[in-house]
Structure formats: C-alpha cells, structure tokens
Design an enzyme around this catalytic site. Sequence first.
Site, PDB file in Angstrom:
ATOM      1  N   GLU A  76     -19.174  -7.218 -14.479  1.00 51.80           N
ATOM      2  CA  GLU A  76     -19.912  -7.903 -13.414  1.00 51.80           C
ATOM      3  C   GLU A  76     -21.401  -7.737 -13.668  1.00 51.80           C
ATOM      4  O   GLU A  76     -21.879  -6.596 -13.703  1.00 51.80           O
ATOM      5  CB  GLU A  76     -19.552  -7.332 -12.051  1.00 51.80           C
ATOM      6  CG  GLU A  76     -20.148  -8.103 -10.904  1.00 51.80           C
ATOM      7  CD  GLU A  76     -19.649  -7.626  -9.540  1.00 51.80           C
ATOM      8  OE1 GLU A  76     -19.845  -8.362  -8.561  1.00 51.80           O
ATOM      9  OE2 GLU A  76     -19.100  -6.513  -9.448  1.00 51.80           O
TER      10      GLU A  76
ATOM     11  N   ASP B 271     -14.909 -12.952  -6.181  1.00 49.41           N
ATOM     12  CA  ASP B 271     -16.260 -12.561  -5.758  1.00 49.41           C
ATOM     13  C   ASP B 271     -16.736 -11.356  -6.551  1.00 49.41           C
ATOM     14  O   ASP B 271     -17.922 -11.037  -6.539  1.00 49.41           O
ATOM     15  CB  ASP B 271     -16.273 -12.246  -4.262  1.00 49.41           C
ATOM     16  CG  ASP B 271     -17.676 -12.062  -3.719  1.00 49.41           C
ATOM     17  OD1 ASP B 271     -18.524 -12.952  -3.949  1.00 49.41           O
ATOM     18  OD2 ASP B 271     -17.942 -11.026  -3.084  1.00 49.41           O
TER      19      ASP B 271
ATOM     20  N   ARG C 198     -12.850  -4.884  -6.042  1.00 45.64           N
ATOM     21  CA  ARG C 198     -13.544  -4.412  -7.237  1.00 45.64           C
ATOM     22  C   ARG C 198     -12.984  -5.143  -8.444  1.00 45.64           C
ATOM     23  O   ARG C 198     -11.763  -5.326  -8.567  1.00 45.64           O
ATOM     24  CB  ARG C 198     -13.368  -2.896  -7.425  1.00 45.64           C
ATOM     25  CG  ARG C 198     -14.070  -2.048  -6.372  1.00 45.64           C
ATOM     26  CD  ARG C 198     -15.583  -2.101  -6.527  1.00 45.64           C
ATOM     27  NE  ARG C 198     -16.272  -1.202  -5.610  1.00 45.64           N
ATOM     28  CZ  ARG C 198     -16.722  -1.536  -4.407  1.00 45.64           C
ATOM     29  NH1 ARG C 198     -16.537  -2.782  -3.964  1.00 45.64           N
ATOM     30  NH2 ARG C 198     -17.349  -0.657  -3.638  1.00 45.64           N
TER      31      ARG C 198
ATOM     32  N   ASP D  18       0.871  -1.177   0.000  1.00 42.94           N
ATOM     33  CA  ASP D  18       0.000   0.000   0.000  1.00 42.94           C
ATOM     34  C   ASP D  18       0.909   1.229   0.000  1.00 42.94           C
ATOM     35  O   ASP D  18       1.675   1.425   0.945  1.00 42.94           O
ATOM     36  CB  ASP D  18      -0.919   0.021   1.219  1.00 42.94           C
ATOM     37  CG  ASP D  18      -1.994   1.095   1.117  1.00 42.94           C
ATOM     38  OD1 ASP D  18      -1.634   2.263   0.826  1.00 42.94           O
ATOM     39  OD2 ASP D  18      -3.173   0.775   1.322  1.00 42.94           O
TER      40      ASP D  18
ATOM     41  N   HIS E 102     -20.684 -11.926  -5.782  1.00 48.02           N
ATOM     42  CA  HIS E 102     -20.596 -10.734  -4.939  1.00 48.02           C
ATOM     43  C   HIS E 102     -21.298 -10.969  -3.598  1.00 48.02           C
ATOM     44  O   HIS E 102     -22.171 -10.206  -3.181  1.00 48.02           O
ATOM     45  CB  HIS E 102     -21.198  -9.530  -5.660  1.00 48.02           C
ATOM     46  CG  HIS E 102     -20.566  -8.225  -5.273  1.00 48.02           C
ATOM     47  ND1 HIS E 102     -20.259  -7.242  -6.180  1.00 48.02           N
ATOM     48  CD2 HIS E 102     -20.174  -7.739  -4.058  1.00 48.02           C
ATOM     49  CE1 HIS E 102     -19.723  -6.210  -5.553  1.00 48.02           C
ATOM     50  NE2 HIS E 102     -19.657  -6.495  -4.265  1.00 48.02           N
TER      51      HIS E 102
END
Length: 332
Positions: A271, A266, A243, A182, A290
């Site tokens: 999508e 997921d 995402r 990060d 999801h």
Amino acid sequence: MSRPVAAVVLGEATLLPRLLDARALDALRAHVDLRDGVVAPAAVAHAGLADVDVLVTGWGAPPLDAAALDAMPRLRLVVHTAGTVKSLVTPAVWERGVRVSSGAATNALPVAEYALAMVLLAGKRVGEAAEHYATGRRPDAWRPAGEVGNNGATVGVVGASRTGRRLLDLLRPFDLRPLLHDPSVTPAQATALGAELLPLDELLAASDVVTLHAPALPATHRMIGAAQLARMRDGTTLLNTARGSLVDTDALTAEVLRGRLRAVLDVTDPEPLPPDHPLFDAPGVVLTPHVAGSLGNELRRLGDEAVAEVGRWVRTGTLRSEVRADDLARIA
C-alpha cells in the site's frame, strides 16, 4: 488538587482544527489546563512537557518510548484520536502505568458505513453496470449474467471486530443474510450480533459478498489466499477495508483478471500499489486510497470523543475506550 495539564501531539499542526475545533477546545479546557498549539513529534522529548498529565495524540504522533516518557514524568493518560495505538505505545508506557485510550471504536463507524455502501452497490453490481454503460453509451449495453440484487443476498463478514460488529448492526434493516466467521465468537454470540457463525471455508463458499474486518496479526496474514479464493463462487465480490496483509494480492489479481471474482479494495498489500499494477485497470475492481476511515467532517467525531474521554477520566477515573497491554495481541 490542581487541574490536570494537557498537551496535543499531532504529526501536522493543520490537523488540529479538523479534529478539535474552537468548540471542542473550549470543552477540553473545561476539564484540563491545555497547552496552546500543537507539539511536533520531533519535539516531544524536549518540549518542556514535565508538568503534563494528559496527552491527546493523533496521526503522526511518535512512539512513546522511555526517552519521551522521561521528559513527561507526570504523564498519566494518553488519549489517541486515531485508531490503532500499536505504533504509539511501547512497553515503557505499560511499565510506567500510563493509561491509554483509543479512537478505534469511533473510527469504526465510517468504515462500517463505507462497507455497507459497497456491499449494497456490489449486490446491484453497480461497478460492472457503470463500466458497460460508459463503453456502450446506451442503457441496454449491460446484460448481467447470474443473480443481481440485494433481496436475500448473502454477506459474509470475516472478523467480529469493532467495525465488523458495527457493520452487522447496519445490515439489520436490509433483506440480506449475514454470515460471520470469527474464532473467538460462539454461535450464540453470533446470533445476538444478527449473523450465522460459520467456518471460514463455508462462509466463503456461501457468500455473494465477503467483507474483511479482521485485525492484522500473524494468524491472519494472507488468510485469504489462493485456496480460499478458489472456494468463492464465480461473481463473488471481495471487500477489504481492514488491512491489505489479510489478502494474497497476487492470488486475488489472478482471479479478477480471469473475470471470476470482483473486488472492492480500500487497503492493499503493498500500500499503495505500484502505479502499473494490473488491479488499477482490472474489470470489476474498485480501488480507493484508504478512505473508509474518518475523513473531513468525520474527524470532528474523533475529537469530540477524545474530549469526552478526558472528561470521564477527570470526573470519575474511568475510560470508555481503554486499551491494555494484553489487547495488542488481538487488535489491529
């Protein structure tokens, strides 16, 4: 002073008892005068909400644009029971000084729990074992190549978001080696989170499982593309609960069809995937629709936190999960 007036705005009225059951509604009424029922999204601008001070919103709530806010001149607080507020707030919200609170931190827990479960299952290569067992119908049908197990396995967490941090906390009891990427985190902060901070390419090359928890921003669009996937070792599992836009779907599909990488997805881009997409039948791939975020009885946790947030605001004027305008550039 008169008690604040509150209304609930949801995309579907049937969502109300799952978010706010009778007990939670009674607790909310202890803080505010609550309008009965649910305001439909299309009715916000003409539902007679001129006396409303607080909106409790959820999935399906409409953007709070100037027209909607004109109909609610007393509005001072929006408490959103879902995660991201990007589709809800508009510049007019900030211009008029309306405060906003999000359920994103609360929703991070079930996503982190899903990720933890999938990390551990990936380490045991449960999906691959199940596929071979179903085909061979005998216990010795599976002869895994390479390392199997979670003793000392390396888990690369991409993104120290709320979910990424919750996952790192959940990983602590296990004999795993957590890594973190990060750009906004220092090595000392990563150590405090229980992880070693690495550049993305080094994390990808070192990990047995890579789990994505970064927000969808221009800078993170397809951050996992062909070049990044190529750095991952054979047999690595890519897990995405963040995402779909973080991953180049075509590049990932090519790698899993070659049998080089595995994936637990997921979220996808697009999508949902088209029904004939090869990922549905690709070996070593787990697709879920999801479901990592709050579902079923987990919705009550979102409702309870929304009630607590309203209570804090009424009693002290403070919010635990406040979202400000400048937060939108770095959150999902």
